[in-house]
Design a protein around this motif. Structure first.
Motif, mmCIF file in Angstrom:
data_model
loop_
_atom_site.group_PDB
_atom_site.id
_atom_site.type_symbol
_atom_site.label_atom_id
_atom_site.label_comp_id
_atom_site.label_asym_id
_atom_site.label_seq_id
_atom_site.Cartn_x
_atom_site.Cartn_y
_atom_site.Cartn_z
ATOM 1 N N VAL A 57 53.931 85.020 -21.740
ATOM 2 C CA VAL A 57 54.086 83.899 -22.669
ATOM 3 C C VAL A 57 53.192 84.104 -23.884
ATOM 4 C CG1 VAL A 57 53.665 81.420 -22.984
ATOM 5 C CG2 VAL A 57 54.799 82.245 -20.919
ATOM 6 N N HIS A 58 53.763 83.855 -25.050
ATOM 7 C CA HIS A 58 53.023 83.866 -26.308
ATOM 8 C C HIS A 58 52.532 82.445 -26.576
ATOM 9 C CE1 HIS A 58 53.035 83.571 -30.883
ATOM 10 N NE2 HIS A 58 52.060 84.414 -30.607
ATOM 11 N N TYR A 59 51.216 82.307 -26.884
ATOM 12 C CA TYR A 59 50.672 80.970 -27.088
ATOM 13 C C TYR A 59 49.577 80.995 -28.143
ATOM 14 C CZ TYR A 59 46.452 82.199 -24.409
ATOM 15 O OH TYR A 59 45.286 82.777 -23.983
ATOM 16 N N ARG A 60 49.246 79.817 -28.611
ATOM 17 C CA ARG A 60 48.158 79.608 -29.558
ATOM 18 C C ARG A 60 47.297 78.478 -29.027
ATOM 19 N NH1 ARG A 60 48.996 77.773 -35.946
ATOM 20 N NH2 ARG A 60 46.774 77.635 -36.506
ATOM 21 N N ILE B 174 55.156 71.192 -27.468
ATOM 22 C CA ILE B 174 56.315 71.901 -26.908
ATOM 23 C C ILE B 174 57.466 71.846 -27.910
ATOM 24 C CG2 ILE B 174 57.815 72.145 -24.901
ATOM 25 C CD1 ILE B 174 55.835 70.344 -23.367
ATOM 26 N N HIS B 175 57.927 73.017 -28.326
ATOM 27 C CA HIS B 175 58.972 73.086 -29.346
ATOM 28 C C HIS B 175 60.360 72.860 -28.752
ATOM 29 C CE1 HIS B 175 60.658 77.046 -28.248
ATOM 30 N NE2 HIS B 175 59.415 77.418 -27.983
ATOM 31 N N GLY B 176 61.371 72.948 -29.618
ATOM 32 C CA GLY B 176 62.732 72.621 -29.221
ATOM 33 C C GLY B 176 63.604 73.791 -28.839
ATOM 34 N N PHE B 177 64.893 73.618 -29.037
ATOM 35 C CA PHE B 177 65.915 74.506 -28.494
ATOM 36 C C PHE B 177 65.874 75.922 -29.055
ATOM 37 C CE2 PHE B 177 70.270 76.217 -28.855
ATOM 38 C CZ PHE B 177 70.601 76.308 -27.510
ATOM 39 N N SER B 178 65.802 76.070 -30.357
ATOM 40 C CA SER B 178 65.986 77.397 -30.950
ATOM 41 C C SER B 178 64.830 77.887 -31.806
ATOM 42 C CB SER B 178 67.267 77.417 -31.804
ATOM 43 O OG SER B 178 67.186 76.454 -32.849
ATOM 44 N N THR B 179 64.066 76.996 -32.408
ATOM 45 C CA THR B 179 62.963 77.394 -33.282
ATOM 46 C C THR B 179 61.666 77.376 -32.490
ATOM 47 O OG1 THR B 179 64.120 76.398 -35.154
ATOM 48 C CG2 THR B 179 61.810 76.956 -35.461
ATOM 49 N N PRO B 180 60.932 78.481 -32.465
ATOM 50 C CA PRO B 180 59.756 78.585 -31.589
ATOM 51 C C PRO B 180 58.550 77.796 -32.076
ATOM 52 C CG PRO B 180 59.994 80.587 -32.858
ATOM 53 C CD PRO B 180 61.189 79.739 -33.176
ATOM 54 N N SER B 181 57.396 78.115 -31.523
ATOM 55 C CA SER B 181 56.217 77.263 -31.667
ATOM 56 C C SER B 181 55.616 77.223 -33.066
ATOM 57 C CB SER B 181 55.138 77.692 -30.669
ATOM 58 O OG SER B 181 54.747 79.040 -30.872
ATOM 59 N N PHE B 182 56.073 78.063 -33.988
ATOM 60 C CA PHE B 182 55.505 77.969 -35.337
ATOM 61 C C PHE B 182 55.860 76.655 -36.017
ATOM 62 C CE2 PHE B 182 59.545 80.232 -36.362
ATOM 63 C CZ PHE B 182 60.052 79.371 -37.325
ATOM 64 N N VAL B 183 56.798 75.885 -35.453
ATOM 65 C CA VAL B 183 57.089 74.564 -36.033
ATOM 66 C C VAL B 183 55.863 73.659 -35.986
ATOM 67 C CG1 VAL B 183 59.555 74.611 -35.520
ATOM 68 C CG2 VAL B 183 57.979 73.643 -33.858
ATOM 69 N N TRP B 184 54.878 74.026 -35.155
ATOM 70 C CA TRP B 184 53.663 73.223 -35.023
ATOM 71 C C TRP B 184 52.515 73.727 -35.895
ATOM 72 C CZ3 TRP B 184 54.837 68.937 -32.693
ATOM 73 C CH2 TRP B 184 55.760 68.918 -31.633
ATOM 74 N N ASP B 185 52.727 74.779 -36.675
ATOM 75 C CA ASP B 185 51.628 75.388 -37.427
ATOM 76 C C ASP B 185 50.851 74.390 -38.278
ATOM 77 O OD1 ASP B 185 52.147 77.828 -36.312
ATOM 78 O OD2 ASP B 185 52.932 78.778 -38.135
ATOM 79 N N GLU C 251 40.822 69.186 -36.122
ATOM 80 C CA GLU C 251 39.765 68.517 -36.888
ATOM 81 C C GLU C 251 39.471 67.126 -36.342
ATOM 82 O OE1 GLU C 251 41.149 68.670 -40.889
ATOM 83 O OE2 GLU C 251 40.870 70.851 -41.059
ATOM 84 N N ALA C 252 40.459 66.542 -35.679
ATOM 85 C CA ALA C 252 40.258 65.225 -35.062
ATOM 86 C C ALA C 252 39.593 65.349 -33.695
ATOM 87 C CB ALA C 252 41.592 64.498 -34.925
ATOM 88 N N GLY C 253 39.320 66.589 -33.267
ATOM 89 C CA GLY C 253 38.577 66.790 -32.029
ATOM 90 C C GLY C 253 39.392 67.208 -30.833
ATOM 91 N N TYR C 254 40.687 67.519 -31.043
ATOM 92 C CA TYR C 254 41.541 67.879 -29.913
ATOM 93 C C TYR C 254 41.643 69.394 -29.761
ATOM 94 C CZ TYR C 254 42.631 62.984 -30.101
ATOM 95 O OH TYR C 254 42.488 61.625 -30.114
ATOM 96 N N ARG C 255 41.745 69.827 -28.526
ATOM 97 C CA ARG C 255 42.030 71.227 -28.224
ATOM 98 C C ARG C 255 43.541 71.338 -28.114
ATOM 99 N NH1 ARG C 255 39.520 75.742 -27.463
ATOM 100 N NH2 ARG C 255 40.036 77.273 -25.822
ATOM 101 N N VAL C 256 44.124 72.149 -28.973
ATOM 102 C CA VAL C 256 45.574 72.149 -29.146
ATOM 103 C C VAL C 256 46.175 73.444 -28.627
ATOM 104 C CG1 VAL C 256 47.457 71.904 -30.806
ATOM 105 C CG2 VAL C 256 45.309 70.663 -31.162
ATOM 106 N N LEU C 257 47.193 73.296 -27.797
ATOM 107 C CA LEU C 257 47.918 74.428 -27.224
ATOM 108 C C LEU C 257 49.390 74.317 -27.603
ATOM 109 C CD1 LEU C 257 48.393 76.821 -25.216
ATOM 110 C CD2 LEU C 257 48.565 75.098 -23.398
#
Length: 364
Positions: free
Chosen positions: A57-60, A73-84, A92-98
């Motif tokens: 699995v590729h993750y950030r 968690i991204h959708g059907f066809s476009t991968p996780s870069f939609v969350w960039d 910056e708000a203090g969350y650890r983001v995966l």
């Protein structure tokens, strides 16, 4: 007899040509193997990879290690870069983001498997365990990712602190005759294998214009097309994943005390906003934020709005833990969340004061 024999021979020849073209199309793309991943990392086109029992699995993963964990968690066809565009405001708000690529998408493996609810649920569970995440997480799911998040929350309630759904699939998607054709055996496989790249890229190109960086959006989308198995994975998902008919899972979450935020563009033509009425019936505790001028691409078309809503909602969950203890009543100015009275789920601007999270719901 001679004519019939000739027709039979011609038919066999045609089938052979189709089979050979199908096989050849599947071999023209590179395998997404260890060598390919090393090259992607060296080029700066990948974040991290992790081996799970079900595949690589590729993750950030970014943000303060002690912070609450938000999984995107991204959708059907476009991968996780939609969350960039969401990483900076959330970290910056203090969350650890995966954020991670679902199997068959982005730079994650394309396992030879049935792409159903069990596969994606198992992927998320294995990822949480492999990363040694030992506390409850805040799940944020977009489109099909909303269905994945909901099913996971229903099956593993002890692992989830809150649920944010952005135009979630699972209760129905817009009818599309072309997609229905692709679901048919043989003909759908052949079309996707030979013409899928062109079809998928064309659809992505239409969406890219609304992204903050259209060039980066298309480059990221096209990168996943370079590797074998993307089209086959999408086709299997169309045939086996509950993009509709997942009502039971939504109802299970609705019967719990899990906090739920729903964000939806009322002009959504992919996962119709009309589904919000059913969702609110199944999840009476949900907080609905809707925007008349926004479509299905709201996550990446207006990341400032969406990340603000997510952050405001998650702060409420933080307050529940820090101000009153786990399971206690929240205190303070950020902790008041009024449930929207859905009715027909038409837009209600008066909901804007529900929590401190960006502009009121009067459109993006």
């Amino acid at each position: 007899m001679a004519i019939a024999k000739g027709v039979a021979i011609l038919g066999l020849a045609l089938l052979l040509i189709m089979f050979m073209s199908f096989w050849a199309a599947g071999r023209t793309r590179a395998a997404l193997d260890a060598g390919a991943r090393a090259a992607l990392e060296a080029q700066g086109n990948a974040h991290r990879f992790i081996e799970l029992p079900s595949g690589t699995v590729h993750y950030r993963l970014e943000g303060p290690e002690a912070g609450p964990i938000a999984i995107l968690i991204h959708g059907f066809s476009t991968p996780s870069f939609v969350w960039d565009e969401h990483f900076a405001p959330l970290t910056e708000a203090g969350y650890r983001v995966l954020a991670y690529d679902n199997f068959g998408r982005g730079l994650s493996d394309r396992p030879d498997a049935i792409y159903n609810a069990d596969l994606f649920d198992r992927q998320l569970e294995e990822l949480i365990e492999a990363l040694k995440i030992d506390r409850r997480v805040d799940l944020v799911g977009y489109s099909m990712g909303g269905a994945i998040a909901t099913i996971f929350a229903a099956r593993h309630p002890e692992r989830v602190r809150s649920l944010t759904l952005i135009a979630p699939a699972g209760l129905g998607v817009a009818l599309n005759e072309n997609l229905e054709l692709l679901k048919r055996p043989f003909i759908g496989d052949w079309i996707v294998r030979l013409f899928g790249t062109r079809l998928f890229y064309s659809a992505a190109a239409k969406e890219a214009g609304s992204a903050p960086n259209p060039g980066a959006f298309l480059a990221g989308f096209n990168r996943q097309l370079e590797y074998r198995g993307y089209g086959d994975a999408l086709l299997s998902t169309m045939r086996h994943y509950p993009l509709t008919g997942a009502d039971t899972f939504f109802a299970d979450v609705g019967a719990s005390e899990l906090p739920v935020l729903v964000i939806w563009g009322e002009a959504d033509e992919t996962v119709p906003y009309e589904n919000a009425a059913k969702l609110m019936e199944l999840m009476p505790q949900a907080q609905l934020r809707s925007y008349p001028g926004a479509g299905h691409n709201i996550t990446f078309a207006d990341p400032g709005l969406v990340s603000g809503l997510i952050t405001g909602f998650l702060r409420v969950q933080d307050a529940k833990i820090t101000s009153a203890g786990a399971g206690g009543k929240p205190r303070g100015p950020l902790t008041r969340l009024e449930a929207r009275q859905c009715g027909s789920c038409s837009h209600d601007a008066a909901q804007g004061d529900a929590f401190e999270a960006g502009p009121p719901a009067t459109g993006p």
